[in-house]
Design an enzyme around this catalytic site. Structure first.
Site, PDB file in Angstrom:
ATOM      1  N   PHE A 158       0.821  -1.212   0.000  1.00  0.00           N
ATOM      2  CA  PHE A 158       0.000   0.000   0.000  1.00  0.00           C
ATOM      3  C   PHE A 158       0.851   1.256   0.000  1.00  0.00           C
ATOM      4  O   PHE A 158       1.908   1.288   0.621  1.00  0.00           O
ATOM      5  CB  PHE A 158      -0.879   0.046   1.261  1.00  0.00           C
ATOM      6  N   ASP A 159       0.369   2.267  -0.734  1.00  0.00           N
ATOM      7  CA  ASP A 159       0.854   3.632  -0.525  1.00  0.00           C
ATOM      8  C   ASP A 159       0.000   4.130   0.638  1.00  0.00           C
ATOM      9  O   ASP A 159      -1.186   4.401   0.463  1.00  0.00           O
ATOM     10  CB  ASP A 159       0.625   4.468  -1.789  1.00  0.00           C
ATOM     11  N   LYS A 160       0.580   4.224   1.823  1.00  0.00           N
ATOM     12  CA  LYS A 160      -0.223   4.354   3.051  1.00  0.00           C
ATOM     13  C   LYS A 160      -1.021   5.652   3.164  1.00  0.00           C
ATOM     14  O   LYS A 160      -2.115   5.659   3.701  1.00  0.00           O
ATOM     15  CB  LYS A 160       0.650   4.180   4.285  1.00  0.00           C
ATOM     16  N   THR A 192      -4.821   5.939   2.362  1.00  0.00           N
ATOM     17  CA  THR A 192      -5.408   4.596   2.291  1.00  0.00           C
ATOM     18  C   THR A 192      -5.416   3.971   3.684  1.00  0.00           C
ATOM     19  O   THR A 192      -6.472   3.700   4.243  1.00  0.00           O
ATOM     20  CB  THR A 192      -4.622   3.707   1.304  1.00  0.00           C
TER      21      THR A 192
END
Length: 342
Positions: free
Chosen positions: A242-244, A247
């Site tokens: 994930f691109d945190k 998200t």
């Protein structure tokens, strides 16, 4: 069923069918609403700049090469090239909440939000060709990208349905030639029971509906799925990356720690007072952190892409990045800071 006097069974079949239709329409309606909520991220109007003045127009009617203006807080309606510097929020397209500092000549895209001063954009693409339109078109057409299961069921139904119908007809016709005491209504009843039992509706309707519902549910949570075939692929994944920001995290700025070598009260009074007048996310975080220190600011000014300035308690204050400090030839040992001059 009515012809042979089986009214209750005929009504039951119609009732179950109607109930199934209701649940199907309900599921499709919810999924459609979820997808349509994404489409609302597009602008309905843009401000077109002309010689005779500015006017609100439908973005679909704006030609390439036209000039549009966007106020602070407004969404950019079309892809284009900046004529001035700007600070934009691109989280709708990228999920990244960190504001982008752009200069004249840089590209901006429909769906981005202008976070700073009023800007002007030279349109480079028509409404239908913008990145946001293309993304939303993918979502709307997602149900046409069928999964393996859906493709199999469609092929299966094309063969299975006529075969079952033919067998039902044969159940009525063949006994006429081989059964001595042939009663038409009895064999018609058996043929109808056979049709109801062997009807593939549950498979043919529920499987595509399940995938469509899945795409809609994902859209409701801001997850764009390009087709039912990609839902199948998700079942095979054992690791996610994930691109945190935006998200797994909310992407909101907060002051976590600080290192100040000058008088803290002086620093926070100066910084918070200025920051409360800015729409920049980092400014908002600073002003919220020490909002009790905020004072009135005179001659407030935003220096696009660099920072802000103003007068606090009779002194000129600069708050911004290293570019701002270099511009005013102030020795600043860190990337950002506040300097108060008497």
């Amino acid at each position: 069923a009515f012809i042979i006097g089986e009214y209750a069974e005929g009504v039951a079949v119609m009732l179950f069918y109607s109930l199934g239709e209701y649940f199907q329409d309900s599921a499709v309606g919810k999924a459609t609403q979820s997808i349509e909520s994404l489409i609302k991220t597009q602008s309905n109007e843009v401000t077109l700049v002309q010689k005779e003045g500015s006017k609100q127009v439908d973005p679909k009617n704006v030609e390439v090469g036209s000039l549009i203006s966007v106020k602070p807080g407004e969404k950019i309606g079309l892809d284009g090239e900046l004529t001035t510097s700007a600070l934009v929020d691109s989280s709708v397209l990228t999920g990244e909440s960190k504001p982008l500092s752009l200069e004249a000549g840089d590209q901006v895209y429909a769906g981005m939000i202008n976070s700073d001063q009023k800007i002007e954009i030279k349109v480079t693409k028509k409404y239908s060709d913008t990145k946001l339109s293309q993304i939303l078109e993918l979502v709307k057409e997602a149900s046409s990208n069928k999964s393996k299961t859906e493709r199999f069921i469609t092929k299966f139904a094309k063969v299975y349905t006529p075969v079952v119908t033919l067998l039902a007809v044969l159940i009525v016709v063949i006994p006429f030639f081989i059964v001595e005491n042939y009663i038409f209504s009895e064999f018609l009843y058996r043929a109808l029971v056979f049709l109801v039992i062997s009807c593939p509706c549950a498979l043919v309707i529920s499987i595509p509906l399940g995938y469509f519902g899945g795409i809609g549910a994902a859209s409701k949570n801001g997850i764009l799925v390009k087709g039912a075939n990609y839902l199948d692929l998700l079942c095979e994944i054992d690791s996610f990356v994930f691109d945190k920001t935006g998200t797994l995290t909310e992407g909101s700025f907060n002051v976590d720690k600080y290192d100040i070598e000058i008088n803290e009260d002086l620093f926070w009074t100066s910084a918070c007072s200025l920051a409360q007048n800015s729409t920049h996310p980092i400014s908002k975080a600073i002003s919220q952190f020490k909002k009790d220190k905020c004072q009135e600011v005179l001659n407030f000014k935003e220096i696009s892409g660099k920072g802000i300035s103003g007068e606090v308690e009779g002194a000129t204050v600069l708050l911004g990045n290293k570019k701002l400090m270099d511009h005013f030839k102030i020795d600043c040992p860190v990337e950002g800071g506040a300097v108060k001059s008497s």
